[in-house]
Design an enzyme around this catalytic site. Structure first.
Site, PDB file in Angstrom:
ATOM      1  N   HIS A   1       0.841  -1.205   0.000  1.00 54.78           N
ATOM      2  CA  HIS A   1       0.000   0.000   0.000  1.00 54.78           C
ATOM      3  C   HIS A   1       0.873   1.249   0.000  1.00 54.78           C
ATOM      4  O   HIS A   1       1.979   1.243   0.520  1.00 54.78           O
ATOM      5  CB  HIS A   1      -0.921   0.012   1.220  1.00 54.78           C
ATOM      6  CG  HIS A   1      -1.921  -1.099   1.197  1.00 54.78           C
ATOM      7  ND1 HIS A   1      -3.130  -0.998   0.555  1.00 54.78           N
ATOM      8  CD2 HIS A   1      -1.870  -2.357   1.710  1.00 54.78           C
ATOM      9  CE1 HIS A   1      -3.796  -2.136   0.686  1.00 54.78           C
ATOM     10  NE2 HIS A   1      -3.052  -2.977   1.384  1.00 54.78           N
TER      11      HIS A   1
ATOM     12  N   HIS B   1      -9.221  -7.347  -1.474  1.00 56.53           N
ATOM     13  CA  HIS B   1      -8.782  -8.012  -0.247  1.00 56.53           C
ATOM     14  C   HIS B   1      -9.852  -9.029   0.189  1.00 56.53           C
ATOM     15  O   HIS B   1     -11.047  -8.732   0.160  1.00 56.53           O
ATOM     16  CB  HIS B   1      -8.636  -7.004   0.896  1.00 56.53           C
ATOM     17  CG  HIS B   1      -7.377  -6.199   0.852  1.00 56.53           C
ATOM     18  ND1 HIS B   1      -7.032  -5.416  -0.209  1.00 56.53           N
ATOM     19  CD2 HIS B   1      -6.373  -6.057   1.764  1.00 56.53           C
ATOM     20  CE1 HIS B   1      -5.876  -4.816   0.049  1.00 56.53           C
ATOM     21  NE2 HIS B   1      -5.446  -5.182   1.244  1.00 56.53           N
TER      22      HIS B   1
ATOM     23  N   GLU C   1      -8.485 -12.476   5.004  1.00 54.25           N
ATOM     24  CA  GLU C   1      -7.480 -12.028   5.966  1.00 54.25           C
ATOM     25  C   GLU C   1      -8.163 -11.912   7.332  1.00 54.25           C
ATOM     26  O   GLU C   1      -7.947 -12.728   8.220  1.00 54.25           O
ATOM     27  CB  GLU C   1      -6.896 -10.675   5.542  1.00 54.25           C
ATOM     28  CG  GLU C   1      -5.867 -10.119   6.523  1.00 54.25           C
ATOM     29  CD  GLU C   1      -5.656  -8.615   6.371  1.00 54.25           C
ATOM     30  OE1 GLU C   1      -6.501  -7.936   5.767  1.00 54.25           O
ATOM     31  OE2 GLU C   1      -4.636  -8.118   6.894  1.00 54.25           O
TER      32      GLU C   1
ATOM     33  N   ASP D   1       2.175  -3.351   4.540  1.00 51.22           N
ATOM     34  CA  ASP D   1       2.484  -2.017   5.068  1.00 51.22           C
ATOM     35  C   ASP D   1       3.772  -2.046   5.893  1.00 51.22           C
ATOM     36  O   ASP D   1       3.718  -2.062   7.128  1.00 51.22           O
ATOM     37  CB  ASP D   1       1.339  -1.529   5.970  1.00 51.22           C
ATOM     38  CG  ASP D   1       0.028  -1.395   5.212  1.00 51.22           C
ATOM     39  OD1 ASP D   1      -0.042  -0.586   4.268  1.00 51.22           O
ATOM     40  OD2 ASP D   1      -0.927  -2.119   5.560  1.00 51.22           O
TER      41      ASP D   1
HETATM   42 ZN    ZN Z   1      -3.447  -4.884   2.112  1.00 50.89          ZN
END
Ligand code: ZN
Length: 351
Positions: free
Chosen positions: A21, A203, A206, A285
């Protein structure tokens, strides 16, 4: 400590990085400098130099993660900041052996300070071209909609992304808390993106389980899954992902930082790999999770026992799952083979 056989340096293994990201790729030192430049007060958690402790498996933990992310994003205010971030990210990719990067961005949050959605995206794409030319790493952009915002906003972003499809945008994503709302609320945005020849890469799998991966496939026409790691809980879904060769952008360090798994060894990398699901390891990230791309391959080696041949296969899967042109893919696959056939003279990898 048992004797380790000599191994090849993972930094030298050519890879494609498909899950990163924009704000999350910022160097910690740059965050501090830009906060100083714009007089933004950073919370304690972002000052330490060590990644903050996050527990995003409950809503409060996720909210806290998003708050930190929003604060970090707020230091990116002008053209110089954007160009610097992209340039430094490209340099860090090169250092980690990444040869191809697909970076995700939701331009909405930068738009007010950069003159609107279109100027913001155009600046980012120009910064990407500049950084790519300067460093040699191929870079493309995925425009990502935010699941916490309205499906109408997502459709606006999808149209914008399609408009720039021949100028560096290759895909369309959907990020933020996958436990909120339904994937199918965003089906029209993804339809616009797919009709515009963009890769659908939302996404899923997760924070929510296998059902969220199925929703991405069934409702959004996903050609790649952001994370998807929890598909490991459902053998039939694994089979489906393997049969259709849908790449999952698995981010092991992120998973442990956010509490999706308790420890590195609990990330089901082996389960996914052995089921034949193509994987593209990603850092997600690095700013908040403390590790970049090569570290994910080191985890595969050190924690999950991947051999050099298996690491090379992971790298091939990342390349094949990318939107890199055929000529680039061919070159990278050749260089991966070359890495694997390099004789090991001594242990070069310090990890
Ligand atoms: Zn992500």
């Amino acid at each position: 400590m048992e004797h380790q056989p000599p191994r090849r340096d993972v930094l030298g293994l050519p890879k494609a990085h498909l899950h990163l990201h924009f704000t999350g790729s910022m160097r910690p030192a740059t965050l501090l400098e830009l906060a100083d430049k714009h007089r933004v007060r950073l919370p304690e958690a972002l000052l330490g130099g060590t990644p903050p402790k996050l527990r995003a498996t409950d809503e409060r933990g996720w909210f806290r993660f998003q708050r930190l992310y929003d604060t970090a994003r707020s230091v990116l205010r002008d053209e110089q900041d954007i160009r610097r971030l992209v340039r430094e990210t490209a340099e860090d990719e090169v250092a980690d052996g990444s040869r191809w990067l697909e970076i995700q961005i939701d331009p909405t949050s930068y738009a007010p300070r950069l003159g609107g959605l279109i100027p913001a995206l155009e600046l980012i794409l120009d910064a990407v071209r500049e950084a790519s030319a300067a460093t040699g790493v191929g870079i493309r952009v995925l425009v990502a909609a935010n699941r916490m915002k309205s499906p109408m906003d997502a459709r606006t972003l999808a149209r914008l992304a399609v408009r720039y499809a021949d100028q560096g945008v290759v895909g369309f994503g959907l990020s933020n808390d996958e436990r909120r709302g339904l994937a199918r609320d965003f089906d029209r945005a993804f339809l616009i993106a797919r009709k515009g020849d963009l890769l659908a890469a939302p996404h899923g799998g997760e924070l929510a389980g296998p059902e969220s991966v199925r929703d991405c496939l069934d409702d959004l026409g996903a050609g790649r899954i952001g994370h998807g790691v929890r598909a490991a809980e459902d053998p039939r879904l694994l089979q489906r992902l393997a049969d259709r060769q849908i790449t999952c952008e698995v981010c092991p360090a992120s998973n442990v930082s956010l509490g999706v798994y308790e420890e590195d060894s609990a990330v089901p990398l082996r389960t996914l790999f052995d089921a034949g699901v193509p994987l593209a390891l990603g850092a997600d990230d690095p700013l908040l999770f403390g590790s970049r791309l090569a570290a994910q391959y080191r985890l595969a080696r050190d924690v999950h026992g991947f051999s050099d041949a298996e690491l090379a296969e992971l790298a091939r899967q990342s390349v094949r799952g990318s939107r890199a042109p055929d000529s680039v893919q061919k070159e990278l696959l050749g260089d991966i083979d070359a890495w694997l056939t390099t004789p090991i003279t001594e242990r070069t990898d310090a990890s």
